[in-house]
Design an enzyme around this catalytic site. Structure first.
Site, short mmCIF file in Angstrom:
data_model
loop_
_atom_site.label_atom_id
_atom_site.label_comp_id
_atom_site.label_asym_id
_atom_site.label_seq_id
_atom_site.Cartn_x
_atom_site.Cartn_y
_atom_site.Cartn_z
NE ARG A 5 56.60 78.46 51.53
CZ ARG A 5 57.23 79.09 52.53
NH1 ARG A 5 56.65 80.09 53.18
NH2 ARG A 5 58.45 78.72 52.89
CG ASP B 286 32.81 79.63 42.78
OD1 ASP B 286 33.21 80.13 41.71
OD2 ASP B 286 33.03 78.46 43.14
CE1 TYR C 181 33.66 71.70 40.98
CE2 TYR C 181 34.45 72.23 43.17
CZ TYR C 181 34.58 71.55 41.99
OH TYR C 181 35.62 70.68 41.82
CE LYS D 171 36.96 73.95 36.68
NZ LYS D 171 36.06 74.13 37.83
C1 LIG Z 1 36.08 73.79 39.17
C2 LIG Z 1 35.37 74.66 40.13
C3 LIG Z 1 35.88 74.85 41.43
C4 LIG Z 1 37.11 74.13 41.94
O1 LIG Z 1 38.24 74.51 41.24
P1 LIG Z 1 39.52 73.54 40.99
O2 LIG Z 1 40.44 74.44 40.24
O3 LIG Z 1 39.03 72.36 40.21
O4 LIG Z 1 40.02 73.14 42.33
C5 LIG Z 1 35.19 75.72 42.26
N1 LIG Z 1 34.07 76.35 41.86
C6 LIG Z 1 33.55 76.17 40.63
C7 LIG Z 1 32.32 76.90 40.25
C8 LIG Z 1 34.19 75.31 39.73
O5 LIG Z 1 33.67 75.14 38.50
#
Ligand SMILES: *Cc1c(COP(=O)(O)O)cnc(C)c1O
Length: 380
Positions: free
Chosen positions: A51, A175, A103, A200
């Protein structure tokens, strides 16, 4: 891993020196949850229990940190868990300034879970440094940015936003999921931390969920709170998910070249089509953020959106006629995906009803354009 003299496209291929014990070139998958202690109680290899730290996750964290120019990185079980770890590093009563357009899950965490927990937030147009400055209060501890944003690919001038935040003593977190560390370096533009949904582009094949926080200062208070959450709260990815992410990441530079080139071709097609009322792609010279994007990004990425007449039914009719492009949420995988964003997000959405978001994949661009053309031109 090769040193700083190599370009990111090289570094991401050569993730690691050959395995010390076996000479293996490909990164090993370490499933062990526990690690041997010395007779005197020490942990000479640095690992105690999976962990707090695991060797496969550690390699992923080092790789993401190196690509972002960060002092350290921490991986989480999803992008949302990484976002929550950032907000969870603040204290009840703290104030966060965040984008109106982002997002969907990010403002939802702020106005839902973290509002109950005592955080306060103001949502503003972060492409306007004046609006950011106007939202700052004496309690503002953090500015959250997302550029390009969801779903209209709005561009925030990261350097200008960081200047405003610094004047008010607030941390900046960006982000960087849509841009990826190969196209944009928020830490070099002044941010304190970067968040990724590795689900992604970084993993890139739509088969693993994950998130990461990359931190400018590995010894700072924010970093300490992030590592504490990994170790104490435990929302960490499994070694296999880390390994899959590393597996996908080795082709990140190659995939991105195709995503960017295809998105440019698709955006040019859409922006010239009479059935399309708006095309949102920062690579188009007509996009309001084009000049800033050209300055702070290496290329414009693989995500775009466009609007058609007829509101929700009009958008659904176009999506229903797509053949090759798949109807699904998410982005950053090799296959092209299209979705009606407003109905995905729910009642509080700010997404226009006629908007279709498209994650442009790495297929032949002519095939993608042919699919869009027949979907836009078929009799309704
Ligand atoms: C998908 C996404 C998230 C969230 O990520 P998860 O892996 O689905 O929890 C956050 N920010 C952006 C820009 C995203 O495309």
């Amino acid at each position: 891993m090769p040193g700083n003299t190599h370009q990111p496209a090289t570094r991401v291929v050569h993730l690691t020196a050959a395995d010390q014990t076996t000479g293996a070139i490909a990164p090993p998958l370490h499933l062990s949850t526990t690690f041997e202690r010395d007779a005197d109680g020490g942990y000479p290899r640095g690992f105690t229990y999976a962990r707090p730290a695991n060797p496969t996750r550690a390699l992923l964290e080092q790789t993401i940190a190196a690509l972002e120019g960060a002092g350290a990185a921490a991986c989480f079980s999803s992008g949302s868990a990484a976002t929550a770890a950032i907000f969870g590093a603040l204290a009840p009563g703290d104030h966060v300034v965040a984008p109106q357009e982002a997002y969907y899950g990010t403002p939802t965490q702020l106005t839902g879970w973290f509002a109950r927990w005592g955080l306060r937030c103001t949502l503003v147009d972060t492409s306007d440094p004046g609006a950011i400055a106007g939202a700052m209060t004496g309690q503002t501890r953090m500015l959250w940015l997302e550029s390009p944003s969801n779903p209209r690919l709005r561009i925030c001038d990261i350097e200008a936003a960081c200047d405003v935040a610094r004047r008010h003593g607030a941390l900046v977190v960006c982000d960087n999921t849509v841009a990826t560390p190969l196209l944009q370096h928020p830490l070099a533009l002044g941010a304190d931390a970067v968040v990724h949904s590795t689900t992604k582009y970084i993993s890139g094949h739509g088969d693993t969920l994950g998130g990461a926080v990359a931190l400018r200062d590995p010894g700072g208070e924010l970093a300490g709170r992030i590592f504490e959450q990994q170790a104490q709260l435990g929302a960490v990815p499994s070694p296999f998910e880390c390994w899959l992410t590393l597996r996908g990441m080795r082709t990140l530079a190659l995939r991105l070249r195709a995503h960017c080139e295809n998105a440019r071709r698709v955006a040019e097609f859409l922006s010239g089509h009479p059935a399309v009322t708006a095309t949102h792609y920062p690579g188009l010279p007509t996009h309001p953020g084009h000049a800033v994007a050209a300055r702070q990004m290496r290329d414009f990425g693989g995500l775009l959106s466009f609007e058609v007449a007829g509101g929700r039914p009009g958008a659904f009719a176009v999506i229903a006629r797509l053949g090759l492009i798949r109807r699904a949420t998410s982005l950053g995988s090799v296959e092209s995906l299209a979705q009606h964003r407003a109905s995905q997000e729910g009642p509080d959405t700010r997404s226009p009803e006629g908007l279709i978001r498209m994650s442009v994949g790495i297929e032949d661009p002519g095939d993608l354009i042919a699919d869009l053309r027949q979907a836009l031109e078929a009799a309704p």
